[in-house]
Design a protein around this motif. Structure first.
Motif, short mmCIF file in Angstrom:
data_model
loop_
_atom_site.label_atom_id
_atom_site.label_comp_id
_atom_site.label_asym_id
_atom_site.label_seq_id
_atom_site.Cartn_x
_atom_site.Cartn_y
_atom_site.Cartn_z
N MET A 1 0.83 -1.22 0.00
CA MET A 1 0.00 0.00 0.00
C MET A 1 0.86 1.26 0.00
O MET A 1 0.43 2.29 0.45
CB MET A 1 -0.88 0.02 1.26
N ARG B 1 -9.12 -4.18 19.16
CA ARG B 1 -7.88 -3.93 18.40
C ARG B 1 -6.78 -3.43 19.33
O ARG B 1 -5.62 -3.79 19.19
CB ARG B 1 -8.14 -2.89 17.30
N MET B 2 -7.15 -2.59 20.28
CA MET B 2 -6.15 -2.08 21.21
C MET B 2 -5.57 -3.22 22.05
O MET B 2 -4.39 -3.25 22.36
CB MET B 2 -6.75 -1.01 22.12
N ARG C 1 -5.32 -6.33 21.09
CA ARG C 1 -4.44 -7.12 20.23
C ARG C 1 -3.10 -6.42 20.04
O ARG C 1 -2.07 -7.07 19.87
CB ARG C 1 -5.10 -7.35 18.87
N ALA C 2 -3.13 -5.10 20.03
CA ALA C 2 -1.89 -4.35 19.85
C ALA C 2 -1.14 -4.18 21.16
O ALA C 2 -0.15 -3.46 21.22
CB ALA C 2 -2.19 -3.01 19.22
N GLN D 1 -2.15 -2.65 23.92
CA GLN D 1 -2.34 -1.37 24.60
C GLN D 1 -3.21 -1.50 25.84
O GLN D 1 -3.36 -0.55 26.59
CB GLN D 1 -2.93 -0.34 23.63
N PRO E 1 -10.65 1.19 10.00
CA PRO E 1 -10.31 -0.16 10.45
C PRO E 1 -9.40 -0.89 9.46
O PRO E 1 -8.54 -1.67 9.86
CB PRO E 1 -11.68 -0.85 10.54
N LEU F 1 -7.07 0.46 7.48
CA LEU F 1 -5.71 0.94 7.68
C LEU F 1 -5.11 0.37 8.96
O LEU F 1 -3.95 -0.01 9.01
CB LEU F 1 -5.70 2.48 7.74
N VAL F 2 -5.95 0.33 10.00
CA VAL F 2 -5.47 -0.20 11.27
C VAL F 2 -5.05 -1.66 11.12
O VAL F 2 -4.00 -2.08 11.59
CB VAL F 2 -6.57 -0.09 12.35
N LEU F 3 -5.89 -2.40 10.39
CA LEU F 3 -5.61 -3.82 10.20
C LEU F 3 -4.26 -4.01 9.50
O LEU F 3 -3.44 -4.84 9.90
CB LEU F 3 -6.73 -4.42 9.33
N PHE G 1 -1.67 -1.53 8.83
CA PHE G 1 -0.48 -0.89 9.38
C PHE G 1 -0.34 -1.07 10.89
O PHE G 1 0.75 -0.98 11.43
CB PHE G 1 -0.48 0.60 9.05
N ILE H 1 -1.97 -3.76 12.86
CA ILE H 1 -1.95 -5.12 13.37
C ILE H 1 -0.98 -6.00 12.57
O ILE H 1 -0.06 -6.59 13.12
CB ILE H 1 -3.37 -5.72 13.36
N VAL I 1 -2.55 1.56 16.93
CA VAL I 1 -3.91 1.40 16.45
C VAL I 1 -4.86 2.46 17.01
O VAL I 1 -5.98 2.58 16.53
CB VAL I 1 -4.48 0.01 16.78
#
Lengths: 555, 311
Positions: A1, A277-278, A280-281, A283, B148, B150-152, B154, B156, B163
């Motif tokens: 990307m 998501r946080m 998983r990352a 945070q 979401p 982009l988060v996925l 870059f 995750i 994120v």
């Protein structure tokens, strides 16, 4: 990307350069230089003793006598403490500020002995007088305390709150000396010790409150960082709106040497997808929730960080018995008997919920409600025919009202489908925005409506007293004087626990025979908990005992 | 020019008054009050709360006293966030939202103008079609999908960027700015392509080409000023839109901006907060529109003449 590389092939050389420079400048502007390779909150926190806690929404207030929500509860229980704590697994009462207590033979008089090393977070001595004053404040109508009723077991508390008693000295709270508090109840209340761990009965620091306004004034600044004085294991050090609330261990706490965490950071995250998501990352150590469609993903992966635990709450439908088609209990039972709860929790809600056949969750204070309700489409068909709607013919148009929410919609669609299939009746769905739904439901302008009740304390009383004739949470129009008598007069007069539970069982059976509600399932809490969080045991109130938690990264 | 600005500011007063009035009566007539809750609220509590926030007075009386407060710049206390004033909540969220909007604007301008001008230089070639197709996708792609995504990628999978958050972890401002800016970048790309195409067909450009100037010089020195006028006109509304529309991005990325409060306020029936935010944002929109009009006049001699002619 990569934006620049995909474009470079089609742009002439000179433009590629220009674009590159611009993109570069933008990225420099954002400080990209330092990204990547940073240590996550979780692994850094494990070393420093900092717990990162996903906390739902921005708290509306940290005043224990004003606050009402779960996010508020988490923070308040870190910075304040009641006379009695709960065991982090079994929820049995454990000594808190009170090191011991005695209960009179008739179960009405409690005498608490306070610790002599109890201190406020500013070092002030913490005495029995603080409780008398705090409970006086909790009963001031002007304060708008939604949980004032939690104090009503105390003698004359309700009368004082409602203005029938004007002298607070008549209310059953006395500080006999600095370290002795005597509480007299109107009648033996087996769950009274539990109530002491509810934030509405937490003590508040008089001097601080009076410094920022009147005692019964709402919305003063005493609960903000720098102002708040509490008596809990942690003290409030920072509150950034919508960003974070930081508490750090309180050196004046009576049990400070056994508190392991140095710091807790509560992060308000409304969006549970973001929260996941946080996590998983790295945070967050703990999330408040997990999106329903993620549950199966975590389950299939056998992820040990997924935690599903029973929760003291019942998901149910209200049936408006004032509506002609729902006046007949046979119709209401037929509806309840055609809900295939097992299929619903397995295929729709998927969060390990437990099918509910009674209002009170099983195991509430040793109470396992018996119920003759079961999934029985044939029996239901017969009942419906007896009530005058053979094969659903002539059943008036009926709607399920629910507040706009994908989860509620799925359940409603499933029930709509089951009723069509088994009873051949058509119900429509009507969703309304939360506040509109509350209005419609309270005004009784519905036929069937979604509802949920989460217990304030672990006792069948908290679930069964919803359906008293003039109970504000009844809203079904159902009224049975014998039921009221059992809950209000008979149960409180019982001296043995078993006898009392029998009375509740009798009341519950009456409720289920008449079926003004359809119990659907018992809630579960579904959340993600990092494996480095230790001593954080699941319990049915989903109450965390922050003083016990410690962090240790797995090797 | 000053007269023009002054006139526009005068016009803003009745506009704001209408905004306040309509919003005030709308929120007060919406079903459900600020204090209704799942658990039945005792009548004593309702009474105490309504007294405290003057909700026991007739609505018109509340309206008059509210107008009086607003004139003094006081939006009153929030109903829901006990002890916070609306001014305080706006002050807490505004710097964050403004910063986010600014970065998003830079992304939008940087990417949009580059793509648009590039496309206009070689119309109907791959260099035109590709960025314009991208722009179309960018316009159509809602931020609740792009964010979401982009988060996925870059956050995750590649683990390059945080994120969520805002100013907590280095680099956490990049993804939200790109997410919020993309839709506007796409729009700006189309605007600048259109503007540039028009300008590039003008006689003075042909003259410049005839002189033998390099294409680059023609674009940078002669064409850009005229070609970007549509973009400039769009800047004001765009910036206002970024401020008011950052809610989705703020929610996805857990950013403590104003947008989250705005939507929560509506759900909570937090009357004063809804009103305060609406008035504040309306004022901003009016101001930004005015500024971008003034900028357009300054850039475009034709408009300048029209205004002076109107004198």
């Amino acid at each position: 990307m990569s934006y620049s590389s995909s474009i470079s092939s089609i742009y002439p050389r000179k433009w590629t350069t220009g674009l590159g420079v611009k993109v570069f400048l933008i990225f420099v502007f954002f400080g990209l230089t330092s990204c990547g390779g940073g240590e996550s909150n979780v692994s850094a926190g494990n070393k420093t003793g900092t717990l990162y806690w996903g906390n739902g929404t921005e708290p509306q207030s940290l005043d224990p006598q004003i606050a009402t929500g779960v996010p508020e509860h988490h923070i308040i229980s870190a910075v304040m403490e009641g006379l009695v704590l709960k065991d982090r697994k079994t929820l049995e009462p454990r000594p808190g500020v009170a090191e011991s207590w005695t209960i009179s033979e008739d179960g009405r008089v409690y005498t608490f002995k306070l610790r002599d090393n109890a201190r406020w977070s500013n070092g002030d001595p913490h005495t029995a007088h603080d409780y008398a004053w705090s409970w006086w404040r909790a009963l001031q109508p002007a304060l708008g305390n939604l949980y004032a009723y939690m104090l009503f077991p105390i003698e004359n508390a309700q009368q004082y709150y409602e203005g029938d008693v004007s002298d607070f000295d008549e209310v059953g709270v006395k500080a006999l000396d600095d370290r002795t508090l005597q509480v007299t109840l109107s009648f033996a209340t087996p769950y009274f010790l539990q109530l002491l761990d509810h934030y509405s009965l937490f003590p508040v620091h008089q001097a601080t409150i009076e410094k920022f306004g009147d005692a019964d004034q709402r919305g003063t600044r005493w609960t903000y960082e720098g102002n708040l004085v509490g008596n809990g294991p942690f003290k409030l050090v920072d509150w950034k709106i919508n960003r974070r609330i930081v508490v750090q261990s309180n050196p004046h706490y009576w049990d400070a040497k056994n508190v392991s965490l140095k710091e807790i950071i509560f992060i308000p995250i409304e969006n549970i997808v973001t929260e996941e998501r946080m996590f998983r990352a790295g945070q967050l150590h703990v999330t408040s929730s997990l999106p329903a469609d993620k549950i199966s993903v975590y389950r299939e992966a056998k992820n040990p960080e997924l935690r599903i635990a029973p929760y003291l709450g019942t998901y149910y439908y209200r049936l408006n018995v004032r509506k002609p088609q729902l006046q007949d209990p046979r119709v209401r039972r037929a509806l309840a008997m055609t809900v295939d709860r097992q299929r619903l929790v397995d295929n729709i809600t998927k969060g390990g919920q437990i099918p509910a056949y009674a209002m009170t969750p099983p195991g509430t204070m040793g109470y396992y409600p018996e119920s003759n309700l079961k999934f029985d489409p044939e029996g239901a068909k017969r009942l419906l025919a007896e009530a005058g709607y053979p094969n659903g013919e002539g059943f008036p148009p009926t709607e399920i009202l629910y507040n706009t929410n994908e989860g509620h919609r799925k359940v409603a669609v499933a029930l709509q489908d089951m009723w069509k299939k088994h009873l051949n009746i058509d119900v429509r769905l009507l969703n309304q925005e939360w506040k509109v739904y509350l209005d419609t439901e309270s005004a009784g302008q519905y036929e069937i409506s979604r509802a949920g009740w989460i217990g304030d304390y672990v006792d069948p009383n908290n679930f069964l007293d919803l359906f008293l004739c003039d109970g504000g949470n009844n809203r079904t129009g159902w009224c049975n004087e014998e039921y009221d008598r059992l809950i209000l007069d008979v149960a409180p007069s019982m001296t043995s626990h078993e006898e009392r539970l029998k009375v509740f069982q009798k009341a519950e059976t009456m409720l289920l025979d008449d079926m003004p509600i359809i119990p659907i399932y018992t809630y579960t809490t579904v959340q993600l908990v990092s494996s480095s969080v230790k001593n954080f045991d699941p319990n049915i109130m989903n109450a965390a005992s922050y003083k016990d938690i410690y962090l240790q990264a797995d090797e | 020019m000053y007269r023009f600005a002054f006139g526009r500011l005068l016009q803003a007063i009745p506009v704001l008054l209408v905004v306040i009035t309509v919003t005030f009566f709308l929120v007060h007539s919406a079903p459900g009050g600020p204090f209704s809750a799942d658990k039945a609220v005792p009548p004593e509590v309702i009474k105490a709360l309504e007294e405290q926030y003057n909700l026991n007075q007739p609505v018109w009386q509340q309206y008059v006293s509210y107008l009086g407060d607003v004139l003094q710049g006081d939006f009153g206390p929030s109903f829901k966030y006990s002890g916070r004033t609306v001014n305080e909540l706006i002050a807490a969220g505004l710097p964050v939202t403004a910063e986010l909007a600014l970065y998003a604007m830079l992304v939008a301008l940087g990417v949009g103008i580059t793509a648009g001008v590039g496309a206009a230089m070689r119309p109907n070639t791959l260099q035109d079609y590709l960025p314009m197709t991208g722009a179309m996708i960018g316009i159509c792609m809602p931020s609740f999908l792009l964010g979401p995504l982009l988060v996925l990628i870059f956050g995750i999978h590649l683990d390059w960027l945080p994120v969520s958050g805002w100013g907590d972890i280095p680099g956490d401002k990049i993804l939200p700015s790109i997410t919020l800016g993309t839709g506007y970048a796409a729009y700006i790309a189309r605007l600048s392509r259109g503007g540039m195409l028009e300008v590039l067909s003008q006689d003075y450009i042909r003259t410049a080409r005839a002189k033998g100037l390099s294409e680059r010089l023609i674009i940078v020195k002669h064409a850009l000023r005229g070609g970007l006028i549509p973009v400039v006109a769009f800047l004001g509304p765009a910036f206002a839109g970024l401020l008011a529309g950052s809610f989705v991005v703020e929610t996805i990325f857990q950013i403590p901006g104003m947008g989250r409060f705005y939507v929560q306020a509506a759900f909570n029936r937090d009357y004063t907060l809804i009103l305060g935010m609406t008035i504040f944002l309306s004022t901003l929109i009016i101001l930004f529109n005015l500024l971008s009009d003034m900028l357009a006049i300054w850039l475009n001699p034709k408009l300048r003449h029209e205004i002076q002619g109107a004198k």
